[in-house]
Design an enzyme around this catalytic site. Structure first.
Site, mmCIF file in Angstrom:
data_model
loop_
_atom_site.group_PDB
_atom_site.id
_atom_site.type_symbol
_atom_site.label_atom_id
_atom_site.label_comp_id
_atom_site.label_asym_id
_atom_site.label_seq_id
_atom_site.Cartn_x
_atom_site.Cartn_y
_atom_site.Cartn_z
ATOM 1 N N GLN A 205 1.627 -6.235 5.730
ATOM 2 C CA GLN A 205 1.973 -6.033 4.328
ATOM 3 C C GLN A 205 3.318 -6.699 4.033
ATOM 4 O O GLN A 205 3.741 -7.537 4.826
ATOM 5 C CB GLN A 205 1.978 -4.550 4.014
ATOM 6 N N ASN B 68 -12.250 -0.898 -0.559
ATOM 7 C CA ASN B 68 -11.566 -1.378 0.637
ATOM 8 C C ASN B 68 -12.323 -0.939 1.889
ATOM 9 O O ASN B 68 -12.639 0.245 2.048
ATOM 10 C CB ASN B 68 -10.146 -0.795 0.699
ATOM 11 N N GLU B 69 -12.631 -1.903 2.758
ATOM 12 C CA GLU B 69 -13.173 -1.639 4.103
ATOM 13 C C GLU B 69 -14.240 -0.546 4.105
ATOM 14 O O GLU B 69 -14.190 0.393 4.908
ATOM 15 C CB GLU B 69 -12.031 -1.284 5.067
ATOM 16 N N GLU C 102 0.845 -1.182 0.000
ATOM 17 C CA GLU C 102 0.000 0.000 0.000
ATOM 18 C C GLU C 102 0.885 1.237 0.000
ATOM 19 O O GLU C 102 2.010 1.207 0.517
ATOM 20 C CB GLU C 102 -0.898 0.008 1.244
ATOM 21 N N ASN D 135 -6.627 1.562 2.910
ATOM 22 C CA ASN D 135 -7.332 2.823 3.099
ATOM 23 C C ASN D 135 -6.929 3.869 2.060
ATOM 24 O O ASN D 135 -7.727 4.722 1.679
ATOM 25 C CB ASN D 135 -7.049 3.368 4.508
ATOM 26 N N TYR E 71 -6.616 -8.489 12.190
ATOM 27 C CA TYR E 71 -5.285 -8.399 12.777
ATOM 28 C C TYR E 71 -5.355 -8.843 14.228
ATOM 29 O O TYR E 71 -6.384 -8.699 14.886
ATOM 30 C CB TYR E 71 -4.751 -6.964 12.695
ATOM 31 N N GLU F 95 -6.340 -9.201 4.068
ATOM 32 C CA GLU F 95 -5.507 -8.541 5.079
ATOM 33 C C GLU F 95 -5.496 -9.408 6.323
ATOM 34 O O GLU F 95 -6.547 -9.621 6.940
ATOM 35 C CB GLU F 95 -6.003 -7.131 5.424
#
Length: 503
Positions: A350, A173-174, A28, A73, A245, A293
């Site tokens: 990442q 994304n999200e 990212e 993001n 996460y 992720e």
């Protein structure tokens, strides 16, 4: 209580085929992932495009099949056109997701070039935060259409005669996250994602598309979000995404090592939700999962709050990973493999510097973090068919989980190579555990090697000055017994890779 665990596997009892993209990763425009990570034109190892060749070698050592880009993001406020064409003409922008300056020195075409050098493929994300179907249509035309249209001819003008033919695309994304630029309700997102999917497929019918799931297991929108989004997109998407996460803020290692059980539950809930929508629609099509992720992330949270805004590539999200983090990553890899029938893609988030297995110094060294090793082992040796693991192990209870097996394990059969690889984590912090592996249906075989990642210090880390402090060895003691089983002693708090050659 016994210190002996046992796993039985049979070649005819399979979970599913491993899609190699389950070992994907993520770059990212965040922190030093790009600038100072994969790209540093002033570095002694930089190639003609400014990419660090030392980093490329470490990436190639992982055999990463696919890399998600450019966010995250970041993508929800990104104009992809800013990153193509002559670099001198590209604008610098305020990057609102991470409050930095984005210089756009690296963009779409450069990333595709880097992927080729890294022997990987791109998984592209489109902006459904501030933009929508029109911009996604233009991007896929620029990327995948041969020639004869405005955007494809612009790509040719930019020096790329042949189309990039990127086949995997994320629809935003999200989008349920209040932190997301252009956050949406499930209905708002489902409608725009479906319309975007339709016209992207009209440009290139061969692509695969990932719809956004909830931003994490703890979101109040989960799993109603998945049910609504899939209800609105089912016919036009192939995957639903999962993000999660894990961390050890309370310094409770037994609970930390148990968190992959939460990952198991998360995966199963999303599968159940997708299958509910399938039943509701009387569809014959399965929606598979893209866990795009996943990682340990908590070490850097406090230092990130102190970063001055509006700088270029500050050191954000730079978790320094411990031995115990590597064990959790190993458990999470086992969780992904145990549902390889439905988890077809996954991205360790990442790849470089930002919550990453690879770290760099600007102008200096690049090295492997502790989590590099289980990720590498799974990617190199975990290709083939996952076998149903019939596992018996003593269990323990932790603060958030009950019945946590001390030994977590899975086996992958690579019929082409004539090998079986067993991945196993011993969660016991105090004792080695004997592990019996019964491969009763495979005839004769021998142990190729038994790789062990162990360390007496759970908080041991690798640094530029001491890059091999946490490093596996191949001196494990797995051996073939007279009764045809394999017996191994799994060191306390260890990651194990037992490779078996079929004869």
């Amino acid at each position: 209580m016994t210190n002996r665990a046992k796993m039985i596997v049979d070649k005819d009892f399979i979970v599913g085929e491993v899609d190699k993209r389950i070992y994907g990763s993520f770059i990212e425009h965040l922190g030093r992932a790009v600038y100072g990570g994969i790209y540093e034109p002033d570095h002694p190892s930089a190639d003609e495009q400014g990419f660090r060749s030392d980093v490329l070698e470490l990436v190639k050592g992982l055999d990463v099949p696919i890399v998600r880009y450019p966010g995250g993001n970041f993508v929800s406020g990104y104009n992809w056109e800013d990153g193509v064409g002559p670099v001198a003409d590209r604008p610098s922008r305020l990057e609102l997701a991470w409050r930095t300056i984005e210089p756009n020195l690296v963009g779409f075409n450069e990333f595709v070039d880097w992927c080729k050098k890294a022997n990987t493929e791109a998984m592209m994300a489109v902006n459904l935060g501030t933009r929508g179907p029109e911009d996604a249509r233009n991007l896929i035309e620029y990327s995948n259409h041969a020639s004869g249209s405005y955007w494809s001819d612009l790509r040719i003008k930019h020096g790329y005669k042949d189309p990039h033919n990127i086949k995997t695309w994320c629809l935003g994304n999200e989008m349920d996250g209040p932190w997301q630029i252009g956050a949406k309700t499930a209905v708002e997102y489902g409608r725009i994602a479906n319309e975007t999917a339709k016209i992207m497929r009209w440009v290139d019918p061969t692509i695969e598309l990932v719809a956004c799931g909830s931003s994490g297991l703890g979101m109040p929108t989960f799993p109603d979000w998945e049910a609504t989004v899939l209800d609105l997109t089912y016919d036009n998407v192939d995957y639903i995404s999962l993000h999660q996460y894990y961390g050890n803020r309370d310094k409770d290692t037994k609970n930390f090592l148990a968190q992959s059980l939460g990952m198991d539950s998360f995966i199963q809930t999303v599968i159940s939700t997708a299958d509910y929508v399938k039943a509701k629609k009387r569809s014959k099509k399965n929606i598979n999962l893209s866990f795009d992720e996943w990682n340990v992330w908590f070490h850097s949270n406090e230092s990130d709050r102190k970063i001055e805004p509006w700088s270029i590539a500050p050191p954000q999200l730079e978790d320094i990973y411990t031995h115990e983090d590597a064990l959790v990553v190993g458990c999470m890899l086992i969780s992904l493999l145990k549902r390889a029938d439905r988890v077809k893609m996954a991205c360790l988030a990442q790849l470089v510097n930002v919550i990453a297995p690879i770290m760099t110094e600007n102008g200096g060294a690049a090295w492997k973090q502790s989590i590099y090793y289980p990720y590498m082992h799974a990617s190199l040796f975990g290709r083939g068919t996952v076998l149903v693991p019939l596992l018996k192990s003593d269990k323990y209870d932790s603060k958030d989980y009950t019945d946590v097996p001390y030994v977590e394990a899975v086996a992958v059969h690579n019929e082409e190579l004539g090998e079986v690889t067993v991945f196993a984590v011993n969660r016991d912090l105090d004792n080695a555990r004997t592990f019996d592996i019964d491969l009763r249906s495979f005839g004769s075989f021998r142990v190729i090697e038994h790789i062990v990642l162990e360390n007496d210090d759970l908080q041991a880390v690798n640094t530029a000055a001491n890059p091999d402090n946490v490093k596996p060895h191949a001196n494990g003691n797995a051996k073939l017994e007279q009764n045809g089983t394999i017996e191994a002693s799994l060191s306390k708090a260890s990651w194990n890779v037992i490779r078996i050659k079929l004869q």
